[in-house]
Each structure stands twice: as C-alpha cells, then as structure tokens.
Design an enzyme around this catalytic site. Structure first.
Site, short mmCIF file in Angstrom:
data_model
loop_
_atom_site.label_atom_id
_atom_site.label_comp_id
_atom_site.label_asym_id
_atom_site.label_seq_id
_atom_site.Cartn_x
_atom_site.Cartn_y
_atom_site.Cartn_z
N CYS A 72 -8.20 -24.75 -42.44
CA CYS A 72 -8.42 -24.89 -44.01
C CYS A 72 -6.99 -24.42 -44.67
O CYS A 72 -6.22 -25.48 -44.46
CB CYS A 72 -9.56 -23.96 -44.79
N HIS A 90 -14.36 -25.90 -41.67
CA HIS A 90 -14.94 -24.36 -41.35
C HIS A 90 -15.69 -24.69 -40.35
O HIS A 90 -16.81 -24.77 -40.14
CB HIS A 90 -15.28 -23.94 -42.48
N GLU A 123 -16.72 -21.99 -38.61
CA GLU A 123 -17.55 -20.88 -38.38
C GLU A 123 -18.63 -20.74 -39.35
O GLU A 123 -19.52 -20.09 -39.33
CB GLU A 123 -16.81 -19.64 -38.94
#
Length: 195
Positions: free
Chosen positions: A79, A173, A175
């Site tokens: 990001c 992202h 995660e």
C-alpha cells in the site's frame, strides 16, 4: 531476519502476525526510529514496508532504505510501501477515484515469482486514497519499474524493479482476510533470495 518497517498503520499488527506465522525471525521498527547505517549491522534477509497514512514523499527514511538495500535484499512495499517504492524510482502518485476502504477487487497479474501458484485473477483487499499513476506508458512505469498487476479498470496493483528483480510494490493488502491468497503471496516473497 525479516525487517518490517511499521508506518504507524492500523494493519501493521495483522501484517506482523501473518509474516510471523511464516517465519518468526523478524524485527519490527517504526519508520521514525530507523537509521540506515545501523540497519547495515543486522542480518536482514527481507524487508517489508508496511501500509500507513499520508503521502509517500513524507517517508524519506523509507526511501533511503529502499535505495540502499534494493540491490541485494528483497523488498516488498505494501500500500503506502508500494507508493514509496514507486516514487523512489520516479513514478508519480495521484488521488484514487474512488477512495477504497475495505473493498475487494479482482487483481490481474503477469507471471512472476511473487505470484507463483496464485490463480489469476485473484481477489484482494484495497484500503487506499492514492494510487501509482499509470501515465499512459503501458507496462513501463519508469525506465526501471514495470507494472505486473492491475485491476479490470487498469489501476496499478503491483510493480517490480526491472534490475533489482526482488523489489516489489503491491497496492493491496495480503494480510487482510479479503485477500484470498495473501498468505501464499507472502510465502512467495519470503522465499526469494539474491543468493
């Protein structure tokens, strides 16, 4: 050892947890606590630059880390980290329209070691108000960066350095629970080595 640079993002804990489940030999340093000369004394095998607030130009220390370590250490910017890597190598940033906050998008990627074993298109979480500007250059972002993943609308979702083959930026992202194959992508990155 894996270095995670924490840019004071609410997702940093999730990122540390996801990476730690793959390899627990990691250190987390806040971006304003970093001294590049001291990092040289650590046995850093991989660097991950976390998401965070603001504009990439506000993170000069992260840019110093990228420029110093990219020739010999795999780096993954996520990001904001993606935008930091892009601006290090002369890409420009623009406002995202619309702003994305917790929305999933289909990601279309080229064949690359980062995406090995990941079925494209894949779904990934997006949380951002800025994007790397494609600037009508096709896959060539700059003389040393190329685009390796986009959305259906052509928004850049990943880039890679042409010469430092293991320097990557991803806008999404890995995660997040919304990123279906995020753990696989992190494993792929952590398997990369210059030798």
């Amino acid at each position: 050892m894996i270095l995670i640079i924490d840019n004071y993002d609410s997702f940093s804990y999730n990122l540390v947890q996801s990476v730690g489940e793959i390899n627990s030999d990691l250190i987390v340093l806040r971006s304003d606590e970093i001294d590049v000369s001291k990092l040289q004394n650590l046995n850093i095998k991989h660097i991950i630059i976390s998401p965070g607030p603001g504009h990439p130009d506000e993170y000069t220390i992260c840019k110093q880390v990228v420029k110093f370590f990219a020739p010999y250490t795999p780096i993954l910017g996520i990001c904001l980290g993606h935008q930091i890597i892009a601006t290090c190598y002369n890409a420009s940033i623009k406002k995202s329209s619309p702003v994305f906050h917790g929305r999933a998008s289909k990601i279309y990627c080229l064949k690359d070691k980062l995406f090995l074993g990941i079925h494209a298109p894949f779904t990934a979480a997006r949380y951002h108000s800025l994007v790397v500007d494609q600037d009508k250059r096709g896959l060539d972002l700059t003389t040393c960066l190329k685009t390796i993943a986009i959305t259906r609308e052509g928004v850049i979702m990943a880039c890679k350095h042409r010469y430092y083959h293991f320097t990557y930026g991803i806008q999404f992202h890995p995660e997040s629970m919304l990123t279906i194959q995020g753990t696989k992508l992190l494993k792929n990155f952590l398997s990369l080595s210059y030798g």
